[in-house]
Design an enzyme around this catalytic site. Structure first.
Site, mmCIF file in Angstrom:
data_model
loop_
_atom_site.group_PDB
_atom_site.id
_atom_site.type_symbol
_atom_site.label_atom_id
_atom_site.label_comp_id
_atom_site.label_asym_id
_atom_site.label_seq_id
_atom_site.Cartn_x
_atom_site.Cartn_y
_atom_site.Cartn_z
ATOM 1 C CG HIS A 207 -0.238 0.335 2.490
ATOM 2 N ND1 HIS A 207 0.429 -0.617 3.205
ATOM 3 C CD2 HIS A 207 -0.075 1.498 3.155
ATOM 4 C CE1 HIS A 207 0.971 -0.058 4.270
ATOM 5 N NE2 HIS A 207 0.689 1.224 4.272
HETATM 6 C C1 UD1 Z 1 -2.334 5.279 5.399
HETATM 7 C C2 UD1 Z 1 -1.076 5.836 6.046
HETATM 8 C C3 UD1 Z 1 -0.008 4.744 6.122
HETATM 9 C C4 UD1 Z 1 -0.566 3.511 6.798
HETATM 10 C C5 UD1 Z 1 -1.820 3.063 6.066
HETATM 11 C C6 UD1 Z 1 -2.442 1.819 6.632
HETATM 12 C C7 UD1 Z 1 -0.638 8.224 5.653
HETATM 13 C C8 UD1 Z 1 0.190 9.180 4.905
HETATM 14 N N1 UD1 Z 1 -0.503 6.941 5.283
HETATM 15 O O1 UD1 Z 1 -2.042 4.965 4.046
HETATM 16 O O2 UD1 Z 1 1.092 5.224 6.841
HETATM 17 O O3 UD1 Z 1 0.413 2.489 6.784
HETATM 18 O O4 UD1 Z 1 -2.774 4.131 6.086
HETATM 19 O O5 UD1 Z 1 -3.407 1.307 5.725
HETATM 20 O O6 UD1 Z 1 -1.371 8.592 6.538
HETATM 21 N N2 UD1 Z 1 -9.311 4.502 0.727
HETATM 22 C C9 UD1 Z 1 -10.498 3.833 0.604
HETATM 23 N N3 UD1 Z 1 -11.178 3.527 1.756
HETATM 24 C C10 UD1 Z 1 -10.728 3.856 2.983
HETATM 25 C C11 UD1 Z 1 -9.490 4.550 3.085
HETATM 26 C C12 UD1 Z 1 -8.794 4.863 1.950
HETATM 27 O O7 UD1 Z 1 -10.951 3.513 -0.470
HETATM 28 O O8 UD1 Z 1 -11.384 3.504 3.975
HETATM 29 C C13 UD1 Z 1 -8.548 4.817 -0.513
HETATM 30 C C14 UD1 Z 1 -8.787 6.198 -1.021
HETATM 31 O O9 UD1 Z 1 -8.824 6.148 -2.407
HETATM 32 C C15 UD1 Z 1 -7.544 6.949 -0.573
HETATM 33 C C16 UD1 Z 1 -6.487 5.866 -0.602
HETATM 34 O O10 UD1 Z 1 -7.174 4.662 -0.247
HETATM 35 O O11 UD1 Z 1 -7.238 8.014 -1.416
HETATM 36 C C17 UD1 Z 1 -5.366 6.100 0.366
HETATM 37 O O12 UD1 Z 1 -5.845 6.198 1.716
HETATM 38 P P1 UD1 Z 1 -5.023 7.049 2.811
HETATM 39 O O13 UD1 Z 1 -5.633 6.839 4.147
HETATM 40 O O14 UD1 Z 1 -4.803 8.420 2.356
HETATM 41 O O15 UD1 Z 1 -3.595 6.383 2.821
HETATM 42 P P2 UD1 Z 1 -3.215 4.860 2.962
HETATM 43 O O16 UD1 Z 1 -2.632 4.467 1.679
HETATM 44 O O17 UD1 Z 1 -4.292 4.009 3.536
#
Ligand code: UD1
Length: 366
Positions: A207
């Site tokens: 991820h």
């Molecule tokens: C985040 C953390 C990372 C952690 C990870 C655990 C930051 C910078 N990164 O990364 O350190 O290891 O969480 O998973 O804070 N999305 C969904 N559903 C959700 C959440 C996210 O579809 O419930 C999708 C969205 O398109 C979003 C993307 O995932 O844009 C990224 O989510 P985000 O929480 O920004 O970062 P992670 O990659 O999960």
């Protein structure tokens, strides 16, 4: 009568829900805890299922910030939390890990002159191109209490002149892994549901923005998993960020042909049971490197560096970047699952980290 210490805990995403499960019940024995969910993770399978399985109290407040760029997400957390902080008037704000939720909350606490305690302080990859590294460095510099998972983390803080605020408590995720590992083995039916034999498959997760956002790097990551699949089929619970990138690259459907079985993200118990029964873990997650180590399962890490250096030093984790050949060799050369002789649990606090976090908060900030 003196008022009990009021601790405002703020969590936002999957690993933080796991971490707070180790701390919350100990904290609530001696302090009043108010739990806030920023909403960084909002999908049921990335959020609610963890509260249910780990027996977490439901959040008292939801900020509902959702997804966005780093600036949007962090700004939304800051804007939503600031008035709540004033209203709740806590004695201590408690944050975990290294996410945008950690960063936003740390800034609000510091500017609101509320003392900040940071669990997983001092972890460093020394790679400032990772958003998590920036988040950690800022959160640590703003914290009054730095709760460290490992001796290496304490040493990192020493080098930054921060060790007077540091306490070695052990790793809270290890507490949860040690408690829930055997429970997951009993309760989860994941092996039956996926038709898997113990030791007959690998588990992969990916991820990190640095691995999945660039199409060229994503292709190489898929090559790594395909190479691992030559040893044993790869079960790949796909994070939503990664699924979106694979879809955009039209690479999702081709995975099956390469021996990679893409499935939806799993809850804590299913994931734990899967890891514990696997031949090897291939990941870019921090938590999984440790969870594999604690379960005596070899881990191949798709990064150039790790914060959890003990797992590498102990010979159970190898850093291979996105090099398929190196990944293949690592799976062949690392120890087979089981048969651990090194004291893995003790290296991470022996399951007592959550209790020590609560004690340190009471003694240092209570
Ligand atoms: C985040 C953390 C990372 C952690 C990870 C655990 C930051 C910078 N990164 O990364 O350190 O290891 O969480 O998973 O804070 N999305 C969904 N559903 C959700 C959440 C996210 O579809 O419930 C999708 C969205 O398109 C979003 C993307 O995932 O844009 C990224 O989510 P985000 O929480 O920004 O970062 P992670 O990659 O999960």
């Amino acid at each position: 009568m003196t008022r009990r210490t009021r601790v405002l805990t703020v969590v936002g995403n999957r690993p933080q829900f796991v971490k707070t499960a180790a701390v919350s019940r100990h904290l609530r024995a001696s302090a009043d805890e108010i739990l806030i969910h920023t909403g960084q993770h909002y999908d049921r399978e990335l959020s609610d299922v963890f509260f249910e399985e780990l027996g977490l109290p439901p959040p008292d407040h939801q900020l509902g910030v959702g997804s966005g760029s780093h600036a949007e997400q962090t700004a939304a957390i800051i804007t939503a939390l600031e008035p709540l902080l004033e209203e709740i008037d806590p004695d201590v704000v408690l944050v975990y890990g290294d996410t945008n939720s950690t960063l936003g909350v740390a800034l609000v606490a510091a500017k609101g002159s509320v003392r900040l305690a940071h669990v997983e302080a001092g972890m460093r990859s020394f790679n400032r191109s990772m958003p998590e590294e920036i988040n950690r460095v800022v959160a640590d510099s703003l914290s009054q209490l730095l709760l460290c998972s490992t001796e290496v983390a304490v040493r990192n803080l020493e080098h930054e002149g921060l060790s007077v605020r540091a306490v070695l408590v052990g790793d809270v995720m290890a507490d949860v892994a040690l408690t829930f590992g055997p429970i997951a083995d009993r309760r989860s039916s994941i092996l039956d549901r996926l038709g898997l034999e113990r030791g007959g498959f690998c588990v992969a997760t990916a991820h990190r923005a640095g691995n999945v956002d660039d199409p060229g790097r994503l292709r190489r990551l898929v090559d790594v998993l395909a190479r691992a699949a030559r040893v044993a089929p790869v079960i790949f619970p796909v994070h939503p960020r990664t699924r979106a990138r694979l879809q955009a690259a039209a690479a999702l459907d081709a995975l099956e042909l390469k021996g990679i079985r893409a499935i939806d993200p799993l809850g804590y118990l299913d994931m734990t049971a899967l890891v514990r029964a696997s031949r090897a873990v291939i990941t870019d997650s921090g938590g999984l490197q440790k969870e594999a180590f604690l379960a005596s399962v070899p881990c191949v890490t798709m990064r150039e560096e790790t914060e959890w250096v003990e797992t590498v030093d102990a010979g159970w984790n190898r850093l291979v970047g996105l090099d398929p050949a190196a990944a293949h060799i690592a799976i062949e050369e690392l120890p087979r699952p089981g048969g651990r002789t090194s004291p893995a649990a003790e290296m991470y606090g022996g399951g007592k980290a959550g209790e020590r976090v609560a004690t340190a908060i009471a003694e240092r900030l209570g």
